[in-house]
Design an enzyme around this catalytic site. Sequence first.
Site, PDB file in Angstrom:
ATOM      1  N   LYS A 171       0.826  -1.212   0.000  1.00 35.56           N
ATOM      2  CA  LYS A 171       0.000   0.000   0.000  1.00 35.56           C
ATOM      3  C   LYS A 171       0.856   1.256   0.000  1.00 35.56           C
ATOM      4  O   LYS A 171       0.460   2.275  -0.555  1.00 35.56           O
ATOM      5  CB  LYS A 171      -0.968  -0.005   1.185  1.00 35.56           C
ATOM      6  CG  LYS A 171      -2.095  -1.001   1.010  1.00 35.56           C
ATOM      7  CD  LYS A 171      -3.257  -0.718   1.922  1.00 35.56           C
ATOM      8  CE  LYS A 171      -4.347  -1.758   1.751  1.00 35.56           C
ATOM      9  NZ  LYS A 171      -5.399  -1.654   2.764  1.00 35.56           N
TER      10      LYS A 171
ATOM     11  N   LYS B 286     -10.894  -5.073  -5.489  1.00 34.73           N
ATOM     12  CA  LYS B 286     -11.845  -4.055  -5.939  1.00 34.73           C
ATOM     13  C   LYS B 286     -11.126  -2.835  -6.504  1.00 34.73           C
ATOM     14  O   LYS B 286     -11.728  -2.029  -7.201  1.00 34.73           O
ATOM     15  CB  LYS B 286     -12.839  -3.662  -4.837  1.00 34.73           C
ATOM     16  CG  LYS B 286     -12.296  -3.563  -3.455  1.00 34.73           C
ATOM     17  CD  LYS B 286     -13.420  -3.637  -2.403  1.00 34.73           C
ATOM     18  CE  LYS B 286     -12.860  -4.075  -1.070  1.00 34.73           C
ATOM     19  NZ  LYS B 286     -13.842  -4.488  -0.096  1.00 34.73           N
TER      20      LYS B 286
ATOM     21  N   LYS C 110      -3.964 -10.660  -7.302  1.00 32.72           N
ATOM     22  CA  LYS C 110      -5.189 -11.175  -6.683  1.00 32.72           C
ATOM     23  C   LYS C 110      -6.393 -10.321  -7.061  1.00 32.72           C
ATOM     24  O   LYS C 110      -6.240  -9.125  -7.358  1.00 32.72           O
ATOM     25  CB  LYS C 110      -5.024 -11.303  -5.169  1.00 32.72           C
ATOM     26  CG  LYS C 110      -5.079 -10.034  -4.426  1.00 32.72           C
ATOM     27  CD  LYS C 110      -5.082 -10.249  -2.915  1.00 32.72           C
ATOM     28  CE  LYS C 110      -5.090  -8.862  -2.335  1.00 32.72           C
ATOM     29  NZ  LYS C 110      -5.687  -8.523  -1.172  1.00 32.72           N
TER      30      LYS C 110
HETATM   31  P1  AMP Z   1     -11.068  -6.649   2.469  1.00 31.76           P
HETATM   32  O1  AMP Z   1     -12.054  -6.363   1.409  1.00 31.76           O
HETATM   33  O2  AMP Z   1      -9.669  -6.298   2.104  1.00 31.76           O
HETATM   34  O3  AMP Z   1     -11.485  -6.090   3.783  1.00 31.76           O
HETATM   35  O4  AMP Z   1     -11.069  -8.229   2.629  1.00 31.76           O
HETATM   36  C1  AMP Z   1     -12.082  -8.950   3.293  1.00 31.76           C
HETATM   37  C2  AMP Z   1     -11.718 -10.426   3.344  1.00 31.76           C
HETATM   38  O5  AMP Z   1     -11.654 -10.969   2.024  1.00 31.76           O
HETATM   39  C3  AMP Z   1     -10.341 -10.691   3.965  1.00 31.76           C
HETATM   40  O6  AMP Z   1     -10.417 -11.827   4.784  1.00 31.76           O
HETATM   41  C4  AMP Z   1      -9.452 -10.941   2.781  1.00 31.76           C
HETATM   42  O7  AMP Z   1      -8.353 -11.779   3.075  1.00 31.76           O
HETATM   43  C5  AMP Z   1     -10.420 -11.637   1.823  1.00 31.76           C
HETATM   44  N1  AMP Z   1     -10.004 -11.442   0.420  1.00 31.76           N
HETATM   45  C6  AMP Z   1      -9.824 -10.262  -0.220  1.00 31.76           C
HETATM   46  N2  AMP Z   1      -9.444 -10.459  -1.514  1.00 31.76           N
HETATM   47  C7  AMP Z   1      -9.384 -11.802  -1.677  1.00 31.76           C
HETATM   48  C8  AMP Z   1      -9.056 -12.653  -2.795  1.00 31.76           C
HETATM   49  N3  AMP Z   1      -8.729 -12.140  -3.971  1.00 31.76           N
HETATM   50  N4  AMP Z   1      -9.102 -13.997  -2.608  1.00 31.76           N
HETATM   51  C9  AMP Z   1      -9.452 -14.521  -1.412  1.00 31.76           C
HETATM   52  N5  AMP Z   1      -9.777 -13.786  -0.323  1.00 31.76           N
HETATM   53  C10 AMP Z   1      -9.746 -12.440  -0.446  1.00 31.76           C
END
Ligand code: AMP
Length: 326
Positions: free
Chosen positions: A112, A196, A193
Site C-alpha cells: 500500500k 476491488k 489477486k
Molecule cells: P477486504 O475487502 O480487504 O477487507 O477483505 C475482506 C476479506 O476478504 C479478507 O479476509 C481478505 O483476506 C479476503 N479477500 C480479499 N481479496 C481476496 C481474494 N482475492 N481472494 C481470497 N480472499 C480475499
Amino acid sequence: MVTRVFSGIQPTGLVHIGNYLGAIKAWVELQHRYESFFCIVDYHAITAPYDPSQMQKNIFDAAVINVAAGLDPRVSTIFVQSHVPEHTELAWLLNSIAPMGRLTRMTQFKEKSRLFREEINAGLFNYPVLQAADILLYKASVVPVGEDQVQHIELTRDLARKFNVTFGDTFHEPEAHLSAAPRIMGLSDPDRKMSKSIPGSYIALADHPDKVRQQILRAVTDAGPETGKPMSSGTANLFILMSQFSPPETYERFRREYNEGAIRYSEMKRVLADDVVDALTPIREAAEDLAARPDYVRQILGDGACKARRIAQRTIVEVKLKMGLL
Ligand code: AMP
Ligand code: TRP
C-alpha cells in the site's frame, strides 16, 4: 472457555467473489458452530485515500451484502468498528508492545505504501495493530480470512504472547482459518489477486447476471494445454472458481478434458458463468430486499454494537488493570 470467531471487512465499496470465497462463505458456516463477531472496519478503511461522502453508504452496503450472503444477525454479532471505541483504545495499548521493525516488514503495508506513495500515513503503518486489537478485544481464537491476511494474524498471535508474558495471562493466540479458496486471482490479470481496486479483475456479489457472464467470458486463459507445461494462472483460477461454484461432476469433466488436451475454454466459461449466476442470484435478490429496509439494517448494526461493547469493555478493564492503568 467459549470458542469465538472474529473477522472484519473494510467498507471500501464492492464486495467481490474473492471476499466471498476467501472469507464470507467460511464466516457463514462457522457462525453456527461458534460465537461469532463480524466487524465492518471503517477505522481501517480511512488509512487509504477515501471519499467521506461515500463512507456511510459503503458501511450500509457492506452490512447489506454480508447479511444477504448468509451472515445471520440472530446468531452473529454484526457491527461497525467505530461504534465500539474500545477498538482504538486497545490498539493504543498494544502499540506500546508492537515492534516498529515488524510493522515495517508487513507485506500489505509495503504494497500500500507503494500504491499511495504521496500519502503514507501513520494509520497505514499501525493498521495491523488495530487489526490485532479487533481480534484480541473479543479474545477470539478463530479468524476466517483470505491468505493475504495471514501475516497480520501471525502478528496478532505474537502480540498476544508478548502481552501475556509481560503483563500476565490474558489473551488466546488466535489462528487464521483459511478456506479451500483463500486466494482468488483477478480475471483480467490472473497474476494479481482479485481486488476491488483493479477494474475488470472482479465479479461483485451484487453484479447483474449479464455483467457476471461478460466478466467470465473475458477472463484471461491461455492458448490451450501444452504437454509438459504447468497450467497457466488464469486457467487454474477458473478451475478454482469452478470447484467452488459448480457441481463436482462438472469440475471433473472439464479437468478430464483439460488433461486430454480437448478442453474448449469458451464452453468451460459458459458453464461456469451459469453456475456463478445461479449462486449469486439469491444473494443479489436478498440484498435488494434488505436495502429496501434501511431501518432494519441499522437496527442490526445498533444491536451488534451494544452486544460487542459489553464484551469489549470487560477486556479493556482487565487489560488496564494488568498494565497498571487502573
Ligand atoms: P477486504 O475487502 O480487504 O477487507 O477483505 C475482506 C476479506 O476478504 C479478507 O479476509 C481478505 O483476506 C479476503 N479477500 C480479499 N481479496 C481476496 C481474494 N482475492 N481472494 C481470497 N480472499 C480475499
Ligand atoms: N485487514 C483486513 C482486510 O483487509 C480486515 C480486518 C480488520 C480484519 N480487522 C480484522 C480481518 C480482524 C480479520 C480480523 O481484509
